[in-house]
Scaffold this motif. Structure first.
Motif, PDB file in Angstrom:
ATOM      1  N   PRO A 166      36.628  20.290  -1.652  1.00 25.17           N
ATOM      2  CA  PRO A 166      35.195  20.080  -1.406  1.00 25.17           C
ATOM      3  C   PRO A 166      34.529  21.220  -0.647  1.00 25.17           C
ATOM      4  O   PRO A 166      33.314  21.427  -0.756  1.00 25.17           O
ATOM      5  CB  PRO A 166      35.170  18.785  -0.579  1.00 25.17           C
ATOM      6  CG  PRO A 166      36.526  18.693   0.038  1.00 25.17           C
ATOM      7  CD  PRO A 166      37.454  19.282  -0.963  1.00 25.17           C
TER       8      PRO A 166
ATOM      9  N   ARG B 274      29.514  18.516  -5.675  1.00 24.96           N
ATOM     10  CA  ARG B 274      30.676  17.736  -5.251  1.00 24.96           C
ATOM     11  C   ARG B 274      30.559  16.335  -5.824  1.00 24.96           C
ATOM     12  O   ARG B 274      29.496  15.699  -5.725  1.00 24.96           O
ATOM     13  CB  ARG B 274      30.723  17.702  -3.721  1.00 24.96           C
ATOM     14  CG  ARG B 274      31.921  16.993  -3.136  1.00 24.96           C
ATOM     15  CD  ARG B 274      31.869  17.105  -1.613  1.00 24.96           C
ATOM     16  NE  ARG B 274      32.916  16.329  -0.969  1.00 24.96           N
ATOM     17  CZ  ARG B 274      33.036  16.203   0.335  1.00 24.96           C
ATOM     18  NH1 ARG B 274      32.164  16.807   1.136  1.00 24.96           N
ATOM     19  NH2 ARG B 274      34.014  15.486   0.853  1.00 24.96           N
TER      20      ARG B 274
ATOM     21  N   VAL C   3      34.998  19.134  -7.486  1.00 21.08           N
ATOM     22  CA  VAL C   3      33.878  20.069  -7.435  1.00 21.08           C
ATOM     23  C   VAL C   3      33.713  20.639  -8.836  1.00 21.08           C
ATOM     24  O   VAL C   3      34.684  21.139  -9.425  1.00 21.08           O
ATOM     25  CB  VAL C   3      34.116  21.204  -6.416  1.00 21.08           C
ATOM     26  CG1 VAL C   3      33.024  22.268  -6.542  1.00 21.08           C
ATOM     27  CG2 VAL C   3      34.147  20.656  -4.995  1.00 21.08           C
TER      28      VAL C   3
END
Length: 682
Positions: free
Chosen positions: A104, A74, A85
């Motif tokens: 995320p 992330r 990501v």
């Protein structure tokens, strides 16, 4: 073999696979039964008939890959609340970087080393190719290869969650057995397939389906749902018109020579030809056999308020009371000031808003008939407000209210007449949908002496030169608005805040009186600020969109809109309408930050025309009817398959067919149809 256990009326809350939380979220968005969900059709389809090797990836196309994900991490960005990501997809033929925007949770949901099926577009990136924002499903969970529907969000329920819900729901319903809702005659007339067959073709397309036609909404199944939805809407509107035509008038207006002499003396200036025409349409309605239900539309500054004031004077002269409802306290206060100036010498007016300190006394005056004209917000439709003899109700900025609010205001009297107004010109397609139950009057000319506003679109980096020009204009006597989209900085928007803009303005225009206004200020303070600006005691007003409608300061000739890309096209036009309200030349500058393609198109249109009707058509094409209306027109069905203005031809067919069908029915059949329409298709 699937076990079909559901019918269209099954509540979503009782369907296996939906769950209580999702059912509540769907209910908030207007999806209560299975029927509602089935009419929520996919916005596009992913062609997963063939899984390609990673080695075949090429920029500018969409692919379906199957492989293992690794190196997931992330990444936080400078933009608050926005994350990336990143990971790598491997399938034996090669490796391909993958990036997801603002997802995320994937770092917790994806297990490294397991196989996944990813579908998305490949693009050029620094260092080579990358797969952008693909769908990601565990390989063991993927349905057989084919066309995978991707659904638009339903309220707070996003596309991924909807996909899972539909997977579960479609195992429990036989789409081919969904009852047909259109007469066979109409299906034959327009060569449309049955409803059940159409739903199956859209939710479960076969491997031989045409991917181009599916994604361009050109299949027979799309046409069936689009036409059916618009026909349903037109029937409802026609039934509503028929019901209102059946109401007999219980009040009589005195439209005579004496009244016309009174009306002629009220305006401080001659009416335009358009205003005269519209006033005559309204006066004719007031003498008709059934109560008036009319929509008055006109561009900003076209003079709708004076027409409404004269219509109200006709009601007051005939012994009735009037009501004027606006969507915000500030707008109600401004209308009250204007109406008091026009009518206050002859009639007693009362201002009633949610915060009115003298509300109880004003309510007594309305109930007794002492107050002849009430101006206010939605406070006018509260149960505690009673009129002695309400004759005419006027609603301003009609798109902020729905059918239900109109009905509540009408219930305040014995079938009072109703005039609704909007300064947002209505595209012809919306006039046949959200406002289809109302005859329309249009003010399509500006009062004499108005100058077109010069509009410029400038990148934010050019602000020093713009503020230098603004200072020169203020030094020469101009008054100006500077508008910011936000009161405070925060959230994900990279946009100018009121505090930041105020600091910039005070530095660039040091020495001139400057004031700030926003919607969180007390009404009395806003009123003082506007009075000071109108009097010239304040030369520059830094504000949010609280000035979007209704503010009338003819001496204001400059408008600077900061972060203009954050505003809708109609909203930009409304803001621009605050200047150019006199014969003096006026200027509107739209300062913008980074532009998406949609924002670029909006600003190009904004700079190219001052015509609100052109703006309205373009705004509808860009944003769709739901956003343009601002709030759903309560009491009418939402449009889920149809898109306006793209489906204009089908809308016209639906209108003509609805009129033809209802024209053949007797009173009993009309009543039965009205009941059936409410029970079928939402």
């Amino acid at each position: 073999m699937s076990h079909f256990s559901l019918d269209p009326d099954t509540p979503l809350s009782s369907i296996r696979g939906v769950g209580p939380a999702r059912a509540r979220a769907l209910a908030e968005a207007g999806y209560l039964a299975l029927r509602d969900l089935l009419f929520h059709v996919p916005q596009r389809y992913e062609d997963r008939r063939e899984v390609q090797p990673v080695a075949d990836a090429a920029a500018g196309a969409s692919f379906t890959f199957r492989g293992r994900l690794s190196d997931l991490r992330r990444i936080f960005t400078r933009r608050r609340g926005f994350t990336l990501v990143r990971g790598v997809l491997e399938d034996g033929s090669g490796r391909l970087p993958v990036v997801w925007l603002n997802r995320p949770y994937l770092t917790n949901q994806v297990t490294e080393g397991e196989e996944y099926v990813l579908h998305g577009s490949v693009r050029e990136a620094r260092g080579g190719l990358e797969l952008l924002n693909p769908s990601c499903e565990r390989a063991d969970d993927v349905r057989e290869a084919g066309f995978v529907p991707v659904y638009p969000a339903a309220g707070s329920v996003g596309p991924a969650a909807l996909g899972r819900i539909f997977t579960a729901v479609l195992e429990q319903v036989d789409l081919l057995k969904i009852p047909e809702t259109l007469p066979e005659e109409l299906l034959r007339r327009h060569d449309l397939p049955p409803l059940g067959e159409s739903l199956q073709a859209l939710h479960q397309p076969g491997a031989d389906a045409d991917p181009v036609a599916l994604n361009q909404r050109r299949t027979p199944a799309h046409r069936r749902l689009i036409y059916g939805e618009l026909f349903d809407l037109q029937v409802r509107l026609a039934l509503l018109r028929e019901r209102e035509k059946g109401e007999s008038r219980n009040q009589r207006y005195r439209i005579d020579t004496r009244l016309r002499r009174v009306l002629k003396e009220i305006p401080p200036f001659p009416l335009t030809a358009g205003q005269e025409r519209v006033l005559e349409e309204i006066l004719a309605d007031l003498t008709a056999a059934h109560p008036m239900r009319r929509l008055l539309q006109g561009d900003v500054g076209s003079g709708k308020t004076i027409v409404a004031a004269l219509a109200l004077a006709a009601a007051l002269e005939s012994g009735f009371q009037g009501a004027f409802m606006a969507p915000t306290e500030l707008l109600a206060e401004q209308h009250y000031a204007n109406l008091e100036r026009l009518l206050g010498r002859h009639y007693k007016l009362a201002l009633l808003t949610g915060s009115a300190a003298e509300a109880e006394r004003l309510r007594r005056q309305l109930a007794s008939g002492e107050a002849q004209l009430a101006v206010g917000t939605h406070a006018l439709i509260q149960e505690t407000v009673e009129f002695r003899r309400l004759g005419l109700a006027v609603i301003d900025e009609q798109h902020r209210f729905g059918v239900t609010q109109r009905a509540l205001l009408r219930e305040k009297g014995d079938r009072p007449d109703l005039l609704v107004m909007t300064a947002t010109p209505i595209p012809r397609s919306l006039a046949l949908t959200a406002y289809g139950d109302l005859p329309v009057s249009t003010l399509d000319e500006m009062p004499p002496g108005r100058s077109p506003v010069r509009t410029e679109v400038v990148a934010a980096r050019g602000w020093p030169e713009i503020y230098r020009r603004l200072r020169e204009a203020v030094e020469a006597g101009a008054r100006a608005y500077v508008v910011a989209p936000l009161i405070e900085e925060g959230g994900r928007l990279a946009a100018a805040s009121l505090a930041g803009v105020e600091e910039k303005v005070r530095e660039a225009l040091a020495g001139f009186p400057i004031a700030v206004m926003h919607g969180r200020m007390p009404a009395a303070e806003r009123e003082r600020t506007m009075r000071a600006f109108a009097a010239g005691e304040v030369r520059v007003l830094v504000a949010t969109t609280v000035i979007e409608v209704g503010v009338d300061v003819p001496e204001a000739t400059w408008m600077v809109i900061e972060s203009a890309e954050r505003f809708g096209l109609a909203q930009l036009h409304q803001l621009r309408g605050r200047v150019g309200r006199s014969s003096a030349p006026a200027t509107c500058i739209a300062l913008h930050g980074r532009l998406s393609e949609t924002a670029r198109r909006r600003l190009e249109i904004f700079a190219s025309t001052n015509d609100g009707f052109v703006i309205a058509e373009e705004d509808l094409a860009i944003r769709g009817p739901g956003d343009l209306l601002g709030t759903r027109q309560a009491g009418l069905p939402a449009l889920r398959a149809a898109r306006l203005p793209d489906d204009w031809d089908w809308l016209v067919k639906a209108r003509d067919d609805a009129r033809e069908m209802l024209g053949r029915l007797d009173e009993g059949e009309l009543a039965a149809l009205g009941k059936a329409v409410q029970e079928v298709e939402g």
